[in-house]
Scaffold this motif. Sequence first.
Motif, PDB file in Angstrom:
ATOM      1  N   GLY A  55       0.815  -1.212   0.000  1.00 45.53           N
ATOM      2  CA  GLY A  55       0.000   0.000   0.000  1.00 45.53           C
ATOM      3  C   GLY A  55       0.848   1.261   0.000  1.00 45.53           C
ATOM      4  O   GLY A  55       0.561   2.228  -0.721  1.00 45.53           O
ATOM      5  N   TYR A  56       1.925   1.256   0.803  1.00 40.60           N
ATOM      6  CA  TYR A  56       2.786   2.437   0.876  1.00 40.60           C
ATOM      7  C   TYR A  56       3.532   2.675  -0.441  1.00 40.60           C
ATOM      8  O   TYR A  56       3.639   3.810  -0.916  1.00 40.60           O
ATOM      9  CB  TYR A  56       3.778   2.286   2.033  1.00 40.60           C
ATOM     10  CG  TYR A  56       4.712   3.472   2.160  1.00 40.60           C
ATOM     11  CD1 TYR A  56       4.231   4.727   2.521  1.00 40.60           C
ATOM     12  CD2 TYR A  56       6.074   3.337   1.888  1.00 40.60           C
ATOM     13  CE1 TYR A  56       5.082   5.821   2.615  1.00 40.60           C
ATOM     14  CE2 TYR A  56       6.929   4.424   1.977  1.00 40.60           C
ATOM     15  CZ  TYR A  56       6.428   5.663   2.346  1.00 40.60           C
ATOM     16  OH  TYR A  56       7.262   6.745   2.431  1.00 40.60           O
ATOM     17  N   THR A  57       4.048   1.603  -1.033  1.00 40.77           N
ATOM     18  CA  THR A  57       4.767   1.767  -2.303  1.00 40.77           C
ATOM     19  C   THR A  57       3.815   2.191  -3.426  1.00 40.77           C
ATOM     20  O   THR A  57       4.202   2.947  -4.322  1.00 40.77           O
ATOM     21  CB  THR A  57       5.483   0.466  -2.701  1.00 40.77           C
ATOM     22  OG1 THR A  57       4.527  -0.605  -2.768  1.00 40.77           O
ATOM     23  CG2 THR A  57       6.560   0.113  -1.691  1.00 40.77           C
TER      24      THR A  57
ATOM     25  N   ALA B 168      14.767   1.628   2.432  1.00 40.86           N
ATOM     26  CA  ALA B 168      14.811   2.179   3.791  1.00 40.86           C
ATOM     27  C   ALA B 168      13.673   3.152   4.075  1.00 40.86           C
ATOM     28  O   ALA B 168      13.481   3.576   5.212  1.00 40.86           O
ATOM     29  CB  ALA B 168      16.150   2.884   4.019  1.00 40.86           C
ATOM     30  N   MET B 169      12.902   3.498   3.072  1.00 45.31           N
ATOM     31  CA  MET B 169      11.853   4.512   3.226  1.00 45.31           C
ATOM     32  C   MET B 169      10.534   3.854   3.629  1.00 45.31           C
ATOM     33  O   MET B 169       9.978   3.039   2.905  1.00 45.31           O
ATOM     34  CB  MET B 169      11.677   5.274   1.909  1.00 45.31           C
ATOM     35  CG  MET B 169      10.717   6.436   1.965  1.00 45.31           C
ATOM     36  SD  MET B 169      10.694   7.293   0.354  1.00 45.31           S
ATOM     37  CE  MET B 169       9.535   8.603   0.695  1.00 45.31           C
ATOM     38  N   THR B 170      10.019   4.241   4.796  1.00 42.48           N
ATOM     39  CA  THR B 170       8.743   3.689   5.271  1.00 42.48           C
ATOM     40  C   THR B 170       7.757   4.785   5.668  1.00 42.48           C
ATOM     41  O   THR B 170       6.712   4.502   6.254  1.00 42.48           O
ATOM     42  CB  THR B 170       8.977   2.769   6.480  1.00 42.48           C
ATOM     43  OG1 THR B 170       9.691   3.499   7.494  1.00 42.48           O
ATOM     44  CG2 THR B 170       9.769   1.536   6.086  1.00 42.48           C
ATOM     45  N   GLY B 171       8.089   6.029   5.353  1.00 47.00           N
ATOM     46  CA  GLY B 171       7.180   7.127   5.670  1.00 47.00           C
ATOM     47  C   GLY B 171       7.684   8.432   5.086  1.00 47.00           C
ATOM     48  O   GLY B 171       8.872   8.579   4.784  1.00 47.00           O
TER      49      GLY B 171
ATOM     50  N   GLN C 250       4.030   3.415   6.569  1.00 42.85           N
ATOM     51  CA  GLN C 250       3.849   1.964   6.544  1.00 42.85           C
ATOM     52  C   GLN C 250       3.895   1.495   7.993  1.00 42.85           C
ATOM     53  O   GLN C 250       4.795   1.880   8.749  1.00 42.85           O
ATOM     54  CB  GLN C 250       4.971   1.296   5.751  1.00 42.85           C
ATOM     55  CG  GLN C 250       4.934  -0.223   5.807  1.00 42.85           C
ATOM     56  CD  GLN C 250       6.198  -0.854   5.249  1.00 42.85           C
ATOM     57  OE1 GLN C 250       6.945  -0.211   4.509  1.00 42.85           O
ATOM     58  NE2 GLN C 250       6.453  -2.103   5.605  1.00 42.85           N
ATOM     59  N   ASP C 251       2.930   0.712   8.393  1.00 42.14           N
ATOM     60  CA  ASP C 251       2.923   0.207   9.774  1.00 42.14           C
ATOM     61  C   ASP C 251       4.015  -0.848   9.916  1.00 42.14           C
ATOM     62  O   ASP C 251       3.851  -2.005   9.507  1.00 42.14           O
ATOM     63  CB  ASP C 251       1.556  -0.386  10.111  1.00 42.14           C
ATOM     64  CG  ASP C 251       1.425  -0.725  11.594  1.00 42.14           C
ATOM     65  OD1 ASP C 251       2.455  -0.673  12.302  1.00 42.14           O
ATOM     66  OD2 ASP C 251       0.308  -1.035  12.035  1.00 42.14           O
ATOM     67  N   VAL C 252       5.132  -0.431  10.499  1.00 39.72           N
ATOM     68  CA  VAL C 252       6.280  -1.336  10.652  1.00 39.72           C
ATOM     69  C   VAL C 252       6.228  -2.087  11.970  1.00 39.72           C
ATOM     70  O   VAL C 252       7.171  -2.813  12.322  1.00 39.72           O
ATOM     71  CB  VAL C 252       7.602  -0.543  10.551  1.00 39.72           C
ATOM     72  CG1 VAL C 252       7.778   0.026   9.154  1.00 39.72           C
ATOM     73  CG2 VAL C 252       7.651   0.570  11.598  1.00 39.72           C
TER      74      VAL C 252
END
Length: 656
Positions: free
Chosen positions: A471-473, A487-490, A506-508
């Motif tokens: 979803g984030y990508t 490395a990018m999650t937000g 992204q809920d990590v």
Amino acid sequence: MVSKVELGTSSRCLWDHGTMMARNACVGVLLATVVWFCASATAAPTSAQRKDLAAARKTLTRASGLIRRKKLEDAEKLIKEAEAAIKKVIDAAKLKRTDRSVAGLLRFLSIQKRQLALRQGKKPMASGKPVSFIKDVAPILVAKCLQCHGTRAAGKLRLDTFAGLSRGGRSGAVVRPGNPKASLLALRVAAPNAQVRMPKNAAPLSRAQFDSIAGWIAQGAKFDGGNADTSLKQLMSAAGKGKKTKKSKKATTVKVVKATGKEKVSFVKQVAPTLTTLCAGCHGGRNSRGGFSVNTFETVLQGSDSGRVVLPGNLEASLIWRRVAALDKDNQKMPPGNRRITREFYNSLKTWIQEGAKFDGESATVTLRSLVPTDEQMRAAELAKLTPEEFNDLRETRTDELWDRVSKDDRPRFVKSAEFFVYGDVTAARLQQVALWAEDHGKRLRSMFGEKSGQLFKGKLAVIVFKERFGYTEWNQVIHNRETPRAMTGHSVVSPSFEDAYVVLQDVGDVVSATAPGLRLQLVDHVTGAFLKRKGGRLPQWVIRGTGLSLAAQADSGNEHIAGMRAAAIDSLQGLTKPEDLFADGTFSPAQIGAVGYTLVAFMTKAGGNNRFVRFVGNLQKGTGVAASIKAVYAPTDLKRLAAAYVQSLSGKKKR
């Protein structure tokens, strides 16, 4: 009873009959007056007469073709035939030769007659009066030709000096002394085709002007001005024409009336944008066609070589309106070619002139381009009028629109809090937890930056949480058209107008390690980034990420991920030859910038205190560069010294 009724009825009939006679008499007088007035006024052409005029135009068009094919006798017959037909209509309808219904046709007739005379080799001037180049021809060239054939030298032809006229252009010589019909200059100004005729996109020369040019050529095209390389304007001035030019300029002095704010149309917002995009190509710069320039508001009011173009309050007399609305059939519609104005501009121009052509900018002498707001600025002005409640509604609507672009089939859940609108495909409980974390961090931001009242974000800040990496990508791909680094999650986005203000995560999960930050730290990091972007300015990534992580460390001092950042920063600095380069964006990768930013911000707040760092950030938000901001806040320390001290603090070595 019956007799009374009958008597009453008869009396009523007599009264009505008398009244009707009086009324009819009045109507008769009125009709007679109208008939007399109409008989004494100029009548418009009848339908049959308009057909005759149309037929005459077709006849002249046929004559033009015959002239080009050198069938001059046949062309002359057609021209005489058309001239007789036009005269017949003018006499029958009692029209003036300046009437709109015939003025253009008469001009077309005049052009054909001149063209025929040239081809037949007849002298354009009936008298043998000598024609002076400086007094009779040069003023025409200066007024009608220099817009294109001055310094611009269209077609490599310059007509601002006699030497340039003599040299000719890309097509060769334009003047053949003694032979007007072989001279390109005379042929082009008399051309029947508007696409070929000069001056381009302007009214044709008058008969007197054409006769002056053709007569001068027929008499040998002699030069009576001294130095052929001297500009025609200077030669005219020396010959006594300068005073006339000054008078005409003085006559174009205009009065700029400032808008009151009550007008329906804004010149800057609704008229100037089209003038700069559609009109400046021909009517901008130093050599504006026809002498009409849209460079500034003042030049718009000053008008053209033909006089005033905008007459405040007088729509019908304003040439710009007549050309845009195509009211004059004998003049070219503006803008020329395939370019078209919008209905909105058409109505705005009309209303602006009717309201007095008032100016709502700061200065009438600055360029219109500098006055015209960008689309973003105009949108920001619209949004600035929204109430806080309307902005909150806008945030929800806008977030829905963005979500639908990414994942229309999956309907999200949402939670509202005082400062945030939390949205995503995770559970409702998770969204509630994120909202509580966000509110807690908002209080910390208020404390650090002195924000005591009002919403932190116009319309609240949307926090969008995706439960999966996909979803984030997808958001990055669809909304930002970019690939997502591993490395990018937000990230955070805040547009200058606040139309968009959101954080996407992204809920990590909640497990924290040296390599995994956990969702809460991610949230704090990027909400801080959004907060710092609110006031504009170009903030370096190390400031944005470093400030967020620094505040996260205050909330969770034992966070294992933050504890490992010192070592990560030391590794990132390996190979850095110039310590001051660490302040520049692009020096470090997205995976490195968090650690470097966190340790650098921590160093600056520890060395100079929290208040100084807040002032430093404030300077950056105002547009001041990093080096200048450091010097202003941390003096006498400068950028190089601060960088060196930071590097030494990481290595643990003390400066001797």
